[in-house]
Design a protein around this motif. Structure first.
Motif, mmCIF file in Angstrom:
data_model
loop_
_atom_site.group_PDB
_atom_site.id
_atom_site.type_symbol
_atom_site.label_atom_id
_atom_site.label_comp_id
_atom_site.label_asym_id
_atom_site.label_seq_id
_atom_site.Cartn_x
_atom_site.Cartn_y
_atom_site.Cartn_z
ATOM 1 N N UNK A 1 0.887 -1.173 0.015
ATOM 2 C CA UNK A 1 -0.021 0.078 -0.017
ATOM 3 C C UNK A 1 0.842 1.209 0.163
ATOM 4 N N UNK A 2 0.240 2.340 -0.564
ATOM 5 C CA UNK A 2 1.158 3.704 -0.634
ATOM 6 C C UNK A 2 1.672 3.933 1.052
ATOM 7 N N UNK A 3 2.667 4.637 0.990
ATOM 8 C CA UNK A 3 3.017 5.026 2.465
ATOM 9 C C UNK A 3 2.513 6.522 2.664
ATOM 10 N N UNK A 4 2.090 7.026 3.762
ATOM 11 C CA UNK A 4 1.790 8.239 4.343
ATOM 12 C C UNK A 4 2.663 9.243 4.246
ATOM 13 N N UNK A 5 2.256 10.447 3.919
ATOM 14 C CA UNK A 5 3.325 11.676 3.840
ATOM 15 C C UNK A 5 3.464 12.189 5.186
ATOM 16 N N UNK A 6 2.848 11.816 6.165
ATOM 17 C CA UNK A 6 2.926 12.317 7.655
ATOM 18 C C UNK A 6 3.357 11.369 8.435
ATOM 19 N N UNK A 7 4.428 11.445 9.121
ATOM 20 C CA UNK A 7 5.377 10.579 10.058
ATOM 21 C C UNK A 7 4.984 10.638 11.550
ATOM 22 N N UNK A 8 4.049 10.014 11.958
ATOM 23 C CA UNK A 8 3.777 10.281 13.415
ATOM 24 C C UNK A 8 3.873 8.825 14.148
ATOM 25 N N UNK A 9 4.404 9.077 15.350
ATOM 26 C CA UNK A 9 4.699 7.685 16.142
ATOM 27 C C UNK A 9 5.218 7.969 17.518
ATOM 28 N N UNK A 10 4.976 6.997 18.272
ATOM 29 C CA UNK A 10 5.372 7.024 19.720
ATOM 30 C C UNK A 10 6.771 7.277 19.905
ATOM 31 N N UNK A 11 7.618 6.357 19.037
ATOM 32 C CA UNK A 11 9.269 6.208 19.059
ATOM 33 C C UNK A 11 10.060 7.402 18.125
ATOM 34 N N UNK A 12 9.355 7.955 17.467
ATOM 35 C CA UNK A 12 9.921 8.978 16.661
ATOM 36 C C UNK A 12 10.037 10.271 16.833
ATOM 37 N N UNK A 13 9.773 10.624 18.224
ATOM 38 C CA UNK A 13 9.946 12.052 18.526
ATOM 39 C C UNK A 13 11.382 12.592 18.855
ATOM 40 N N UNK A 14 11.809 13.800 18.898
ATOM 41 C CA UNK A 14 13.141 14.191 19.062
ATOM 42 C C UNK A 14 13.582 13.591 20.574
ATOM 43 N N UNK A 15 12.595 13.675 21.389
ATOM 44 C CA UNK A 15 12.860 13.325 22.574
ATOM 45 C C UNK A 15 13.223 11.662 22.875
ATOM 46 N N UNK A 16 12.873 10.952 22.003
ATOM 47 C CA UNK A 16 13.276 9.527 21.858
ATOM 48 C C UNK A 16 14.524 9.607 21.481
ATOM 49 N N UNK A 17 15.167 10.245 20.591
ATOM 50 C CA UNK A 17 16.522 10.257 20.178
ATOM 51 C C UNK A 17 17.567 10.787 21.156
ATOM 52 N N UNK A 18 16.791 11.990 21.973
ATOM 53 C CA UNK A 18 17.617 12.213 23.118
ATOM 54 C C UNK A 18 17.911 11.069 24.217
ATOM 55 N N UNK A 19 16.672 10.623 24.293
ATOM 56 C CA UNK A 19 16.605 9.277 25.242
ATOM 57 C C UNK A 19 17.620 8.230 25.123
ATOM 58 N N UNK A 20 17.935 7.863 23.685
ATOM 59 C CA UNK A 20 18.812 6.904 23.103
ATOM 60 C C UNK A 20 20.120 7.595 23.606
ATOM 61 N N UNK A 21 20.549 8.754 23.298
ATOM 62 C CA UNK A 21 21.910 9.047 23.709
ATOM 63 C C UNK A 21 22.124 8.987 25.255
ATOM 64 N N UNK A 22 21.131 9.292 26.041
ATOM 65 C CA UNK A 22 20.996 9.144 27.596
ATOM 66 C C UNK A 22 21.364 7.901 27.879
ATOM 67 N N UNK A 23 20.747 7.051 27.246
ATOM 68 C CA UNK A 23 20.796 5.554 27.738
ATOM 69 C C UNK A 23 22.202 4.958 27.349
ATOM 70 N N UNK A 24 22.793 5.555 26.285
ATOM 71 C CA UNK A 24 24.040 4.723 25.830
ATOM 72 C C UNK A 24 25.087 5.517 26.576
ATOM 73 N N UNK A 25 24.986 6.866 26.819
ATOM 74 C CA UNK A 25 26.114 7.390 27.635
ATOM 75 C C UNK A 25 25.862 7.949 29.051
ATOM 76 N N UNK A 26 24.833 7.610 29.559
ATOM 77 C CA UNK A 26 24.391 8.138 30.878
ATOM 78 C C UNK A 26 24.538 9.565 30.877
ATOM 79 N N UNK A 27 24.445 10.368 29.809
ATOM 80 C CA UNK A 27 24.450 11.825 29.831
ATOM 81 C C UNK A 27 23.969 12.473 28.445
ATOM 82 N N UNK A 28 23.653 13.351 28.373
ATOM 83 C CA UNK A 28 23.109 14.064 27.233
ATOM 84 C C UNK A 28 24.265 14.875 26.533
ATOM 85 N N UNK A 29 24.960 14.217 25.815
ATOM 86 C CA UNK A 29 26.250 14.974 25.108
ATOM 87 C C UNK A 29 25.972 15.323 23.892
#
Length: 639
Positions: free
Chosen positions: A358-386
């Protein structure tokens, strides 16, 4: 007597990356030789006649222009004299994977890769500077004289501070466009014909980026402008009263005849064939229209089953098809008729007649794709917001999964903290793929007040490397915990570690002193070539006693179109010289860096002309060079 202009060999060509300007001219000459003079020079007047046959002098026309555009284009296709060196100390499990992390100015690196990885990359994802006034824009003046970058101590210890781009600069947008233009031009050369590029951007430059990509990739190759909902909470810093909660991801394909995005998989289970239709599995689809009779009267009519003569009244919003199309559907037995006129006729849709997805949608919305999720990944890997505002790896993983198959190469030349590497590693673990990534990041200095600097990461490229190392360490630790027995035997251990590694390379000055030669503007081309050859003879006599063999081999192979996953195997049949077989899986050559080539070795190649050979020019006298060139032809290369 012939007066054909003699071609002068330029010794610089062999130690530079691929010359795209030269190739483009050669291609043009091959296609349209009438545009060139008898001396082989492009005749601009003849070219103008092709572009503008009426020789109209009016200047009003639709085009996208900015200050420095022509120079940026030239810079994009101008060869680089730099090279890459392998950094074994910072590489991780280098023999397990073809993944690459390259520390260096991305335009120069792209030029170096443009020959060996030409049309090899399936997907490019980049997250370039957004040009907000607070970030940086890469300068293109990374030449041999730029001491801040090229001096190795600066680069490896303290990094390099890139240029700021202030809004008070009268060329604020032009600076950003110049930076992007040259890099996109050369990056396009790396994309496969079915390749796709994703570019993250926000409101500051999205309108300019669209026009820029129309020019680089072609307006017909525009795929989508995805709207990514990047935040959930309101931004109280807004000065307009509007909290912006989205960014954009621009997508282009390299060629138009390509369904670039897979879309979502169809739910096959809902298809069946209860009436044994020879056309296979089908589902019923709604045929009720969307327009009132006042707007589309031709879609409002009663429908009659020709076999039972049951009449079904027109829906309030009519049908989706006019009477002609509906008659064709009825004749083709694609209408499902209810037993009673209270029901609503529906249409058969056959699985075999649809795209697999099926065609994909042009809007990307989801629980794991917010910027804060990216920040959380960094914090989990480095134990700091580097690192500030990293893209979530899940977002990139979902994009790559839409276009890249199991063995494809993915490139990110604004790697940042390295989420693209993490995304590809995760995707491979999920579906058993063997996708390879190439990450390029400038050794940009971190702020001395930042968490990154305090944690010991003086350059952003340090973070890129360390992040992906920790991702791999976590996966390997989890595998050892789940299946410890598989790590006791070398064979099963190797299989478990497959794809879990990367090689690190650094951008440095060429090993060949000739690249530092500055021509005399007062002398002719012929005189400068003579002076250059004299300079080479003096300088490179010192090279043979001081060079690093591995670094020199890497430079020679890169500039001969070899990929960085090359292997070397010593050839024991040669007793008088040390000769290696270099192979990258697609091409191979024999290479010798000895300061002298023995007569016995020359004799061997006079009778084995099916192999390719690269040697140092200083290893040959005139006779040896003539013999090798005479017997081997283009398979022989004196470097």
């Amino acid at each position: 007597m012939s007066h054909t202009k003699e071609t002068i060999e330029n010794p610089l060509e062999k130690v530079q990356s691929h010359d795209w300007n030269k190739e483009r001219l050669q291609q043009l000459k091959q296609l349209m030789p009438d545009l060139f003079t008898n001396e082989g020079e492009l005749n601009l007047n003849e070219l103008k006649k092709v572009v503008d046959p009426k020789s109209v002098s009016e200047t009003e026309r639709y085009e996208f222009r900015w200050f420095g555009k022509s120079k940026a284009k030239r810079e994009g296709f101008t060869p680089t004299n730099a090279t890459l060196v392998y950094d074994e100390e910072r590489s991780v499990n280098p023999n397990n994977s073809d993944n690459l992390i390259i520390e260096g100015e991305n335009l120069q690196v792209l030029k170096l890769l443009s020959n060996s990885y030409r049309e090899q990359v399936k997907c490019i994802y980049i997250d370039p500077p957004y040009n907000t006034g607070n970030d940086f824009v890469y300068s293109d003046n990374f030449n041999q004289d730029r001491k801040e970058y090229w001096e190795e101590a600066e680069m490896t210890e303290n990094g390099f501070k890139v240029d700021t781009n202030s809004e008070t600069d009268g060329r604020f947008h032009s600076n950003w466009l110049n930076m992007m233009y040259s890099r996109l031009l050369i990056a396009r050369q790396l994309l496969r014909e079915d390749g796709v590029i994703f570019i993250s951007i926000d409101d500051n430059e999205v309108h300019h980026l669209r026009k820029l990509c129309d020019e680089v990739f072609g307006e017909e190759n525009f795929v989508a402008e995805f709207i990514w909902k990047s935040r959930q909470n309101k931004d109280n810093r807004t000065t307009t009263g509007v909290s912006i909660d989205h960014e954009y991801i621009i997508c282009y394909s390299k060629s138009p005849n390509n369904r670039a995005i897979k879309g979502s998989e169809r739910k096959i289970k809902q298809y069946s064939n209860p009436d044994n239709d020879e056309r296979g599995l089908w589902v019923s689809a709604n045929m009720v229209g969307l327009k009132p009779e006042t707007e589309r009267p031709n879609l409002h009519y009663d429908l009659k089953n020709p076999e039972t003569n049951i009449i079904y009244q027109k829906p309030m919003m009519g049908w989706r098809y006019n009477q002609k199309t509906m008659s064709e559907l009825i004749q083709d037995k694609r209408i499902i008729w209810p037993e009673s006129n209270d029901g609503r006729p529906r249409r058969k849709v056959f699985l075999d007649e649809l795209n697999e997805a099926l065609p994909g949608y042009s809007s990307i919305v989801g629980k794991e794709v917010y910027t804060r999720n990216g920040t959380k990944e960094i914090e989990n890997l480095f134990e700091s917001r580097i690192f500030d505002f990293p893209k979530p790896s899940v977002l990139i993983k979902n994009l790559i999964a839409q276009v890249a198959e199991a063995n494809d190469i993915i490139l990110d030349f604004f790697a940042g903290s390295g989420p693209t590497g993490q995304a590809i590693t995760k995707l491979n673990q999920e579906d058993g793929g063997n996708r390879k990534y190439i990450l390029i990041q400038l050794p940009e200095t971190t702020d001395e007040k930042s968490e990154a600097y305090k944690a010991g990461y003086k350059k952003i490229s340090d973070i890129t490397i360390e992040r992906n190392k920790r991702v791999l360490d976590n996966i390997i630790a989890e595998k050892k915990k789940e299946t410890p027995d598989l790590f006791t035997k070398e064979e099963t251990k190797k299989e478990q570690l497959k794809g879990l590694g990367f090689k690190v390379f650094r951008l440095v000055k060429s090993n060949f002193p000739r690249v530092e030669y500055a021509p005399d503007p007062e002398k002719s081309d012929e005189e400068n070539v003579v002076l250059l050859k004299k300079y080479i003879a003096e300088k490179e006599a010192q090279l043979v006693s001081a060079f690093n063999r591995e670094e020199l081999i890497t430079e020679i192979l890169i500039k001969n179109g070899f990929r960085l996953n090359y292997t070397l195997e010593k050839q024991e049949q040669f007793k008088q010289n040390e000769i290696f077989l270099a192979s990258d899986g697609e091409k191979q050559t024999l290479i010798c860096l000895d300061v002298s080539l023995a007569e016995e070795t020359v004799a061997y190649f006079k009778s084995h002309t099916d192999q390719k050979l690269i040697v140092l020019e200083r290893a040959l006298d005139t006779t040896k060079k003539w013999n090798l060139k005479h017997y081997m032809g283009d398979r022989f290369n004196a470097f």
